[in-house]
Design a protein around this motif. Structure first.
Motif, short mmCIF file in Angstrom:
data_model
loop_
_atom_site.label_atom_id
_atom_site.label_comp_id
_atom_site.label_asym_id
_atom_site.label_seq_id
_atom_site.Cartn_x
_atom_site.Cartn_y
_atom_site.Cartn_z
N ASN A 37 1.34 13.07 0.73
CA ASN A 37 2.49 12.20 0.50
C ASN A 37 1.88 10.95 -0.11
O ASN A 37 1.37 10.10 0.59
CB ASN A 37 3.18 11.93 1.84
N PHE A 41 5.96 6.17 5.99
CA PHE A 41 5.43 7.27 6.79
C PHE A 41 6.48 8.34 7.03
O PHE A 41 7.65 8.03 7.28
CB PHE A 41 4.90 6.73 8.12
N LEU A 42 6.05 9.58 7.01
CA LEU A 42 6.95 10.69 7.33
C LEU A 42 7.18 10.70 8.83
O LEU A 42 6.21 10.77 9.61
CB LEU A 42 6.32 12.02 6.89
N GLY A 78 -4.27 9.37 1.57
CA GLY A 78 -3.36 8.55 2.37
C GLY A 78 -2.81 9.27 3.58
O GLY A 78 -1.61 9.54 3.66
N PRO A 79 -3.63 9.59 4.56
CA PRO A 79 -3.12 10.27 5.77
C PRO A 79 -2.20 9.38 6.60
O PRO A 79 -1.43 9.91 7.41
CB PRO A 79 -4.39 10.63 6.54
N GLY A 80 -2.30 8.06 6.42
CA GLY A 80 -1.41 7.17 7.20
C GLY A 80 -1.65 7.34 8.68
O GLY A 80 -2.74 7.12 9.20
N ASP A 131 -10.68 3.51 -1.13
CA ASP A 131 -9.62 3.62 -2.14
C ASP A 131 -9.82 4.95 -2.87
O ASP A 131 -10.87 5.17 -3.49
CB ASP A 131 -9.76 2.44 -3.11
N ALA A 132 -8.81 5.83 -2.80
CA ALA A 132 -8.96 7.16 -3.41
C ALA A 132 -9.27 7.07 -4.90
O ALA A 132 -9.90 7.96 -5.46
CB ALA A 132 -7.69 7.97 -3.20
N PRO A 176 0.75 7.48 -1.97
CA PRO A 176 1.22 6.10 -2.07
C PRO A 176 1.86 5.94 -3.45
O PRO A 176 1.21 6.21 -4.47
CB PRO A 176 -0.07 5.28 -1.94
N ARG A 231 0.83 -1.21 0.00
CA ARG A 231 0.00 0.00 0.00
C ARG A 231 0.86 1.25 0.00
O ARG A 231 0.38 2.34 0.31
CB ARG A 231 -0.93 -0.01 1.21
N GLY A 232 2.12 1.10 -0.30
CA GLY A 232 3.01 2.26 -0.40
C GLY A 232 3.14 2.99 0.94
O GLY A 232 3.21 4.22 0.97
N GLN A 233 3.16 2.22 2.02
CA GLN A 233 3.19 2.87 3.35
C GLN A 233 4.60 3.20 3.79
O GLN A 233 5.29 2.40 4.43
CB GLN A 233 2.47 1.99 4.37
N GLU A 249 -8.29 7.41 3.15
CA GLU A 249 -7.32 6.36 3.50
C GLU A 249 -7.92 4.99 3.21
O GLU A 249 -9.00 4.66 3.68
CB GLU A 249 -6.94 6.50 4.99
N ILE A 250 -7.15 4.19 2.46
CA ILE A 250 -7.65 2.85 2.06
C ILE A 250 -7.56 1.84 3.20
O ILE A 250 -8.35 0.91 3.28
CB ILE A 250 -6.86 2.35 0.82
N1 SAM Z 1 0.52 10.77 4.81
C1 SAM Z 1 1.27 9.78 5.56
C2 SAM Z 1 2.65 10.30 5.85
O1 SAM Z 1 3.09 11.20 5.10
O2 SAM Z 1 3.30 9.80 6.74
C3 SAM Z 1 1.33 8.44 4.86
C4 SAM Z 1 1.85 8.46 3.46
S1 SAM Z 1 2.13 6.84 2.79
C5 SAM Z 1 3.35 7.23 1.56
C6 SAM Z 1 0.72 6.55 1.75
C7 SAM Z 1 -0.59 6.31 2.46
O3 SAM Z 1 -1.60 6.12 1.46
C8 SAM Z 1 -0.66 5.09 3.35
O4 SAM Z 1 -1.27 5.43 4.55
C9 SAM Z 1 -1.52 4.08 2.57
O5 SAM Z 1 -2.25 3.19 3.38
C10 SAM Z 1 -2.43 5.01 1.81
N2 SAM Z 1 -2.96 4.47 0.53
C11 SAM Z 1 -2.37 3.58 -0.31
N3 SAM Z 1 -3.13 3.38 -1.39
C12 SAM Z 1 -4.23 4.17 -1.24
C13 SAM Z 1 -5.39 4.39 -2.02
N4 SAM Z 1 -5.57 3.77 -3.20
N5 SAM Z 1 -6.33 5.24 -1.56
C14 SAM Z 1 -6.17 5.88 -0.37
N6 SAM Z 1 -5.09 5.70 0.42
C15 SAM Z 1 -4.12 4.87 -0.01
#
Ligand code: SAM
Length: 259
Positions: free
Chosen positions: A109, A17-18, A43-45, A89-90, A111, A13-15, A64-65
């Motif tokens: 940020n 985190f900052l 994707g607020p994570g 899913d966005a 995914p 899921r491209g997680q 957030e997915i």
């Molecule tokens: N915003 C946070 C930060 O900067 O620490 C997290 C960023 S992380 C790179 C990407 C976030 O997007 C993760 O929380 C992940 O679960 C979420 N994500 C991944 N695919 C997604 C989707 N299709 N729709 C919504 N959120 C998604």
């Protein structure tokens, strides 16, 4: 925070985190977020960027997915009317419905695995999203903002340029994330062209660009042979011996208009 919540990052899921508060603060400053504006965060994570956006006075819709993370962010901002969390899913959320008639911005940020298609959907469909300011892989940022004639240019650069102006703002090292990604990241800003927003996926313009870049090392005469006859290429003053990566957006538009 992850461990406390019994969670671990999911690469699928491209997680990433900052974890550096200076970086999240700087992102919000560079994005020039203003009090009262509607910001969509994909994707607020764990909510690190959400917090900074909220503290800058934005009204945040966070999509957030991951159900566990969505619940965590919803709990963090429970009772705060400025933060709304959508667990979905966005790519399947109708962003135009989320904005309504009101101007909005995307600050996120992203995914990395869905960044480009998601940005293209937003540009094509969400008229009220006037600009985006996002973190993506550095290579993707370079491609989004590359002008024709440069080594980074791709079909997506031309498509983005049709909607607006893209600019790489700065590179960000892997050290500010947990877990550390293998590659550099970069912040990119895309601002829609002034006037009525360009929407949809114009045809035959986008198909022509795709055909040209599918065989980017070949001349236009060959790469476009199935979609655009050589005499049409010549009729708009473009040399059919050129390659797609040298063709400007204006020239692609002339070609599309001549078909
Ligand atoms: N915003 C946070 C930060 O900067 O620490 C997290 C960023 S992380 C790179 C990407 C976030 O997007 C993760 O929380 C992940 O679960 C979420 N994500 C991944 N695919 C997604 C989707 N299709 N729709 C919504 N959120 C998604």
């Amino acid at each position: 925070m992850l461990t406390a919540a019994g969670l671990s990052p999911k690469r699928s899921r491209g997680q990433n985190f900052l974890i550096d508060p200076n970086t999240t603060r700087r992102i919000v400053e560079l994005a020039r977020v203003e009090a009262g504006e509607h910001v969509i965060e994909v994707g607020p994570g764990l909510g690190a960027l959400t917090r900074q956006l909220r503290d800058a006075g934005a009204r945040v819709t966070a999509i957030e997915i991951d159900s566990a993370l969505a619940a965590l962010v919803a709990q963090t901002f429970h009772g705060d009317p400025m933060v709304r969390v959508i667990n979905d899913d966005a790519r399947s959320v109708d962003i135009a419905a989320v904005t309504g008639d009101e101007p909005a911005r995307v600050v996120a940020n992203l995914p990395y695995n869905v960044a480009t298609p998601l940005l293209m959907d937003i540009l094509a469909e969400a008229a009220q999203v006037r600009s985006v300011f996002v973190m993506v892989q550095a290579e993707v940022a370079d491609r989004l903002a590359a002008p024709p004639g440069t080594s980074d240019v791709g079909g997506v650069s031309l498509k983005v340029a049709w909607y607006g102006n893209a600019e790489v703002i700065r590179r960000v090292p892997p050290t500010v994330f947990y877990p550390k990604p293998r590659v550099d990241s970069a912040l990119v800003r895309i601002v829609r062209h002034p006037g009525a927003p360009r929407l949809g996926r114009p045809e035959p313009l986008f198909s022509l660009i795709e055909a040209g870049y599918k065989q980017r090392r070949k001349t236009l005469r060959r790469s476009l042979s199935a979609v655009c006859p050589t005499d049409v290429i010549e009729s708009v003053g473009v040399d059919p011996g050129r390659r797609a990566e040298t063709v400007t957006l204006q020239e692609w538009e002339s070609l599309a208009a001549a078909l």
